[in-house]
Design a protein around this motif. Structure first.
Motif, short mmCIF file in Angstrom:
data_model
loop_
_atom_site.label_atom_id
_atom_site.label_comp_id
_atom_site.label_asym_id
_atom_site.label_seq_id
_atom_site.Cartn_x
_atom_site.Cartn_y
_atom_site.Cartn_z
N TYR A 79 1.01 -1.01 0.24
CA TYR A 79 -0.21 0.17 0.02
C TYR A 79 0.71 0.92 0.30
CZ TYR A 79 -3.42 3.49 2.52
OH TYR A 79 -3.29 4.81 2.71
N ILE A 80 1.70 1.25 0.79
CA ILE A 80 2.84 2.46 0.82
C ILE A 80 3.58 2.51 -0.87
CG2 ILE A 80 4.90 3.34 1.88
CD1 ILE A 80 2.23 3.24 3.54
N GLN A 81 3.94 1.58 -0.80
CA GLN A 81 4.42 1.36 -2.91
C GLN A 81 3.43 1.71 -3.35
OE1 GLN A 81 6.51 -2.15 -3.63
NE2 GLN A 81 7.23 -2.49 -1.86
N GLN A 82 2.43 2.21 -3.13
CA GLN A 82 1.15 2.28 -4.16
C GLN A 82 1.57 4.04 -4.02
OE1 GLN A 82 -0.24 0.65 -7.01
NE2 GLN A 82 0.89 -1.45 -6.49
N ALA A 83 1.51 4.39 -2.99
CA ALA A 83 1.16 5.36 -2.48
C ALA A 83 2.33 6.61 -2.98
CB ALA A 83 1.27 5.58 -0.99
N PHE A 84 3.84 5.85 -2.91
CA PHE A 84 4.78 5.91 -3.61
C PHE A 84 4.73 6.62 -5.23
CE2 PHE A 84 8.38 5.47 -6.13
CZ PHE A 84 9.69 6.57 -5.20
N TYR A 85 4.43 5.13 -6.31
CA TYR A 85 3.93 5.59 -7.72
C TYR A 85 2.68 6.53 -7.54
CZ TYR A 85 6.31 0.95 -7.63
OH TYR A 85 6.61 -0.03 -8.32
N HIS A 86 2.19 6.86 -7.02
CA HIS A 86 0.61 8.20 -7.20
C HIS A 86 1.41 9.35 -6.43
CE1 HIS A 86 -3.02 9.70 -7.53
NE2 HIS A 86 -2.58 10.49 -6.43
N SER A 87 2.35 9.25 -5.97
CA SER A 87 3.05 10.73 -5.54
C SER A 87 3.77 11.15 -6.20
CB SER A 87 3.86 10.37 -3.47
OG SER A 87 2.61 10.35 -2.85
#
Length: 440
Positions: free
Chosen positions: A7-15
């Motif tokens: 979930y945090i990695q997905q947030a990195f991609y989005h940010s």
């Protein structure tokens, strides 16, 4: 369900404004999310925390009785140079962000202008590139996994994955990938230490080129990294085609595959759906998938596999159903009783009929079912505060069934699943598992 670190990695991609769907490796992501959901085995407990916007940790213990032992564990740590301000408490994380359901693809966007990434101070460039570091160790086997991500340019991302395990040849392996996303097309170049494997992938999107500015009334403004806006058209659908080739220098063997994908976008005013077709000519494998969002709370998918050389075939169908908590009638009655606004002759139908009347008015106004299901993807997902859970099911031609329920219970995120084999009467249940996640 994604674990906390994913979930945090997905947030990195989005940010960092990276589109993970514009790549050949994600061609079948929509159907895979519905058909190939993982089913937990045994009991698995996960406690995680986003201590700061730059650092997170996770601790996992499993009681599954695997070859590594009856009790296994994992320790995970992640660092991001880009601050990640996302909901981290398990009670506030939206289920739509961690449940792998029907994938709604967004319109293609043009890459950011490289000048928007520049930060100058007193005549010198002081900007830094976004970087992510992730490490995980498995106990008691001491297997170590590591990940390094770096956004080098608006169109490029570097990725290095490493595994250290005594049971692997040479004690581990290393994989390096160069991702390039130009909006209209994307490319990937990879090298793996296993057999000195070299590979290349590309995905080309037919039709509209987001890099070309067009004067059109359907253009919409999208935010960029620098805070400015850029115009982009809104086509109703997207057709993509791609190819993958790879070759092992040590074992002197290679392979290739090609694929097609057609998917609807937010501008499409009917049921969202996605179709894919992939072919491996060397192995003779042909696979086709179809996924459709049949309603706001229901998605269906199917996959058909066929081999030209052996004439073997396979069929897999699945669905996902979002379940909401029913609160409107009773809550409205209780509120009316508390405020003494309920007329003496009021009944349950008096509180239900207004919603029905509103739906009838929308139907007469030309909205109806297509209006509620087809206008943009935000309407395709229910409000997260009303979601109780998601039920997933799949079955193949051999009557192997997979069932999974994912949802929120109090302050916890839970996944309960079971694998059934109806042809094995002596042991129908092939596996049952429970996974519980808590984060703060």
């Amino acid at each position: 369900m994604l674990d906390f670190m994913d979930y945090i990695q997905q947030a990195f991609y989005h940010s960092s404004r990276w589109n993970i769907d514009n790549s050949y490796s994600g061609l079948n992501a929509t159907a895979q999310s519905i058909l190939e959901f993982p089913i937990p085995k045994g009991l698995r407990l996960n406690v995680s925390s986003l201590g700061t916007p730059h650092f997170s940790s996770s601790y996992t213990i499993s009681l599954a009785g695997t070859s590594a032992g009856p009790v296994t564990g994992q320790l995970s740590y992640l660092y991001s140079s880009l601050p990640l301000t996302v909901p981290s408490r398990s009670s506030t994380i939206p289920l739509s962000a961690i449940v792998r359901g029907y994938r709604h693809l967004r319109p293609l966007r043009a890459p950011d202008n490289p000048r928007d990434w520049e930060v100058w101070h007193r005549g010198r460039r002081v900007d830094e590139r976004d970087t992510l570091l992730y490490g995980r160790i498995f106990l008691p086997t001491s297997r170590l996994e590591a990940l390094w991500l770096r956004r080098t340019t608006p169109t490029q991302m570097l990725q290095v994955r490493g595994v250290s395990d005594a049971s692997l040849p040479n004690g581990g392996s290393l994989l390096g990938v160069v991702h390039n996303d130009h909006g209209k097309y994307s490319t990937e170049y990879l090298f793996s230490s296993d057999s000195a494997l070299l590979g290349a992938r590309t995905l080309y999107n037919v039709g509209h080129d987001p890099r070309q500015k067009q004067d059109d009334s359907s253009e919409e403004l999208m935010p960029t990294r620098a805070g400015t806006t850029a115009a982009s058209t809104a086509p109703p659908s997207l057709f993509s085609m791609g190819v993958e080739v790879y070759y092992g220098l040590l074992n002197k063997s290679g392979g290739m595959s090609t694929g097609l994908r057609f998917t609807t976008l937010p501008a499409y005013l009917a049921f969202p759906y996605t179709m894919t077709l992939t072919l491996n000519p060397l192995m003779g494998n042909l696979s086709s998938t179809y996924a459709v969002k049949a309603g706001k709370y229901l998605a269906l998918s199917s996959r058909f596999d066929f081999n030209f050389y052996s004439y073997e075939s396979g069929v897999l169908v699945g669905c996902e159903l979002w379940r909401l908590r029913k609160r409107a009638p009773l809550e409205r009655i209780n509120d009316a009783v508390k405020t003494s606004e309920t007329p003496p002759s009021a009944t349950m139908e008096d509180f239900v009929n207004p919603a029905m009347d509103k739906a009838a008015e929308e139907e007469q106004a030309g909205g109806g079912l297509l209006r509620s299901l087809g206008h943009g993807f935000p309407s395709q997902a229910p409000a997260d505060e009303d979601v109780v859970g998601v039920l997933k099911a799949r079955v193949d031609q051999d009557w192997k069934i997979g069932l999974l329920w994912e949802g929120r219970f109090k302050e916890l995120l839970c996944s309960v699943g079971a694998s059934l084999d109806l042809k094995r009467r002596e042991k129908i249940f092939a596996g049952v598992g429970l996974e519980v996640q808590y984060s703060n």
